[in-house]
Design a protein around this motif. Structure first.
Motif, PDB file in Angstrom:
ATOM      1  N   THR A  20       0.832  -1.206   0.000  1.00 43.50           N
ATOM      2  CA  THR A  20       0.000   0.000   0.000  1.00 43.50           C
ATOM      3  C   THR A  20       0.868   1.258   0.000  1.00 43.50           C
ATOM      4  N   PHE A  21       1.931   1.266   0.806  1.00 48.78           N
ATOM      5  CA  PHE A  21       2.835   2.416   0.819  1.00 48.78           C
ATOM      6  C   PHE A  21       3.473   2.616  -0.555  1.00 48.78           C
ATOM      7  N   ASP A  22       3.867   1.506  -1.183  1.00 46.09           N
ATOM      8  CA  ASP A  22       4.458   1.564  -2.519  1.00 46.09           C
ATOM      9  C   ASP A  22       3.472   2.198  -3.508  1.00 46.09           C
ATOM     10  N   GLU A  23       2.238   1.725  -3.489  1.00 42.06           N
ATOM     11  CA  GLU A  23       1.222   2.257  -4.406  1.00 42.06           C
ATOM     12  C   GLU A  23       0.960   3.733  -4.131  1.00 42.06           C
ATOM     13  N   PHE A  24       0.835   4.084  -2.841  1.00 46.36           N
ATOM     14  CA  PHE A  24       0.571   5.475  -2.483  1.00 46.36           C
ATOM     15  C   PHE A  24       1.688   6.384  -2.957  1.00 46.36           C
ATOM     16  N   PHE A  25       2.934   6.061  -2.621  1.00 53.11           N
ATOM     17  CA  PHE A  25       4.023   6.975  -2.955  1.00 53.11           C
ATOM     18  C   PHE A  25       4.251   7.060  -4.467  1.00 53.11           C
ATOM     19  N   GLU A  26       4.004   5.975  -5.175  1.00 49.01           N
ATOM     20  CA  GLU A  26       4.150   6.053  -6.638  1.00 49.01           C
ATOM     21  C   GLU A  26       3.114   7.004  -7.232  1.00 49.01           C
ATOM     22  N   ILE A  27       1.859   6.850  -6.830  1.00 49.64           N
ATOM     23  CA  ILE A  27       0.802   7.678  -7.411  1.00 49.64           C
ATOM     24  C   ILE A  27       0.937   9.118  -6.925  1.00 49.64           C
ATOM     25  N   TYR A  28       1.419   9.312  -5.707  1.00 46.76           N
ATOM     26  CA  TYR A  28       1.659  10.650  -5.147  1.00 46.76           C
ATOM     27  C   TYR A  28       2.797  11.345  -5.909  1.00 46.76           C
ATOM     28  N   SER A  29       3.867  10.601  -6.149  1.00 48.65           N
ATOM     29  CA  SER A  29       4.990  11.143  -6.900  1.00 48.65           C
ATOM     30  C   SER A  29       4.576  11.520  -8.316  1.00 48.65           C
ATOM     31  N   LEU A  30       3.791  10.665  -8.955  1.00 44.95           N
ATOM     32  CA  LEU A  30       3.324  10.955 -10.315  1.00 44.95           C
ATOM     33  C   LEU A  30       2.427  12.191 -10.353  1.00 44.95           C
ATOM     34  N   ARG A  31       1.628  12.380  -9.312  1.00 45.20           N
ATOM     35  CA  ARG A  31       0.783  13.585  -9.250  1.00 45.20           C
ATOM     36  C   ARG A  31       1.666  14.828  -9.086  1.00 45.20           C
ATOM     37  N   GLN A  32       2.668  14.737  -8.230  1.00 39.63           N
ATOM     38  CA  GLN A  32       3.575  15.866  -8.008  1.00 39.63           C
ATOM     39  C   GLN A  32       4.324  16.217  -9.297  1.00 39.63           C
ATOM     40  N   LEU A  33       4.617  15.213 -10.104  1.00 39.48           N
ATOM     41  CA  LEU A  33       5.316  15.414 -11.381  1.00 39.48           C
ATOM     42  C   LEU A  33       4.372  15.778 -12.522  1.00 39.48           C
ATOM     43  N   LYS A  34       3.073  15.923 -12.186  1.00 38.90           N
ATOM     44  CA  LYS A  34       2.041  16.289 -13.164  1.00 38.90           C
ATOM     45  C   LYS A  34       1.868  15.235 -14.261  1.00 38.90           C
ATOM     46  N   ARG A  35       2.077  13.965 -13.875  1.00 38.93           N
ATOM     47  CA  ARG A  35       1.827  12.871 -14.829  1.00 38.93           C
ATOM     48  C   ARG A  35       0.363  12.461 -14.801  1.00 38.93           C
ATOM     49  N   HIS A  36      -0.378  12.905 -13.797  1.00 37.71           N
ATOM     50  CA  HIS A  36      -1.830  12.747 -13.751  1.00 37.71           C
ATOM     51  C   HIS A  36      -2.378  13.865 -12.876  1.00 37.71           C
ATOM     52  N   SER A  37      -3.689  14.054 -12.930  1.00 33.99           N
ATOM     53  CA  SER A  37      -4.324  15.117 -12.137  1.00 33.99           C
ATOM     54  C   SER A  37      -5.478  14.560 -11.304  1.00 33.99           C
ATOM     55  N   LYS A  38      -5.410  13.281 -10.997  1.00 27.94           N
ATOM     56  CA  LYS A  38      -6.491  12.619 -10.257  1.00 27.94           C
ATOM     57  C   LYS A  38      -6.314  12.819  -8.756  1.00 27.94           C
ATOM     58  N   LYS A  39      -7.440  12.897  -8.053  1.00 25.13           N
ATOM     59  CA  LYS A  39      -7.406  13.091  -6.605  1.00 25.13           C
ATOM     60  C   LYS A  39      -6.786  11.897  -5.893  1.00 25.13           C
ATOM     61  N   ILE A  40      -6.086  12.206  -4.814  1.00 24.00           N
ATOM     62  CA  ILE A  40      -5.545  11.175  -3.931  1.00 24.00           C
ATOM     63  C   ILE A  40      -6.176  11.401  -2.560  1.00 24.00           C
ATOM     64  N   ILE A  41      -6.963  10.428  -2.128  1.00 25.01           N
ATOM     65  CA  ILE A  41      -7.722  10.524  -0.880  1.00 25.01           C
ATOM     66  C   ILE A  41      -7.182   9.496   0.098  1.00 25.01           C
TER      67      ILE A  41
END
Length: 195
Positions: free
Chosen positions: A109-130
C-alpha cells in the motif's frame, strides 16, 4: 466515477478497519461509484469489495496470474483483469481509475501510495488522492511528510495534493468535490493541518 482502492491484503488486522472498509464500499456503491482494486478477498481490499458487492456496485479486480491460488482473489468482481507482473497491475489500476483512495495497509500500500503521489507531483496525472485515515493510521505518515517539508526535502504545496479523511462521509465528499469548490476543498484539507 471509478475509484482505485489501495489497502491491506491481510485479515490479521483489527476488525474496526474491516468494518470501516465495508462501510466505505457500501457508501461508494450507494453513491453510484465503482472501484478498481487489486482483486483480493481479504483485508481492506476484500472489505471494500464486499461492501460494494452488497449494493451491486461495479468492481474491477486486477491481479497478477500468480495470485490464482485458493482463498486469495475475490470471486464476485464484475470484471477481472489478469496481468503478468505487479507493475502492469498498478498501471492498469491507474489507467482505469478517476481517483485514488488509500486505506490502511502495509508495504504494498505504501508503494502504491508513494508512486501515485509522486506521479501527481510530477504532473503525470491530475487525479485526486484521498487518504482514508481510519483510527488515525496515517498520522505518522503525515508527520513524516511535514518533517520532510520542515527540512526542505518536500515542497509545502505537495500537501495540497492530498485529501486526508477520517470518515466515510469525508471520503465521499472528497471524491465528489470539484477542485474549484474552494470551501469544500479547504474544509477537507484543513484536516491535514490538525493531524
Amino acid at each position: 466515477m471509478k475509484l482505485c482502492i489501495y489497502g491491506a491484503a491481510s485479515n490479521n488486522i483489527d476488525k474496526s478497519y474491516i468494518e470501516a472498509g465495508e462501510a466505505l464500499g457500501k457508501a461508494l456503491a450507494e453513491s453510484g461509484h465503482g472501484i478498481v482494486y487489486g482483486g483480493g478477498k481479504n483485508g481492506m481490499m476484500g472489505a471494500v469489495a464486499r461492501g460494494v458487492a452488497s449494493n451491486k456496485g461495479e468492481i474491477i479486480g486486477v491481479a497478477p496470474s500468480f495470485f490464482l491460488v485458493d482463498g486469495v482473489l475475490f470471486e464476485d468482481c464484475t470484471e477481472f483483469i489478469y496481468t503478468e507482473t505487479m507493475r502492469e497491475r498498478k498501471q492498469i489500476m491507474e489507467e482505469k481509475s478517476d481517483a485514488f483512495v488509500v486505506t490502511p495497509g502495509g508495504i504494498g500500500t505504501f508503494d502504491e501510495f508513494f508512486e501515485i503521489y509522486s506521479l501527481r507531483q510530477l504532473k503525470r496525472h491530475s487525479k485526486k488522492i484521498i487518504i482514508f485515515n481510519i483510527n488515525g493510521y496515517f498520522n505518522p505518515l503525515i508527520d513524516m511528510l511535514k518533517a520532510s517539508i520542515e527540512q526542505h526535502f518536500v515542497s509545502p504545496s505537495n500537501l495540497d495534493l492530498l485529501y486526508v479523511c477520517d470518515t466515510v462521509d469525508e471520503v465521499l465528499c472528497a471524491a465528489s468535490a470539484e477542485e474549484t469548490d474552494d470551501t469544500a476543498v479547504e474544509d477537507l484539507r484543513s484536516v491535514m493541518a490538525d493531524k
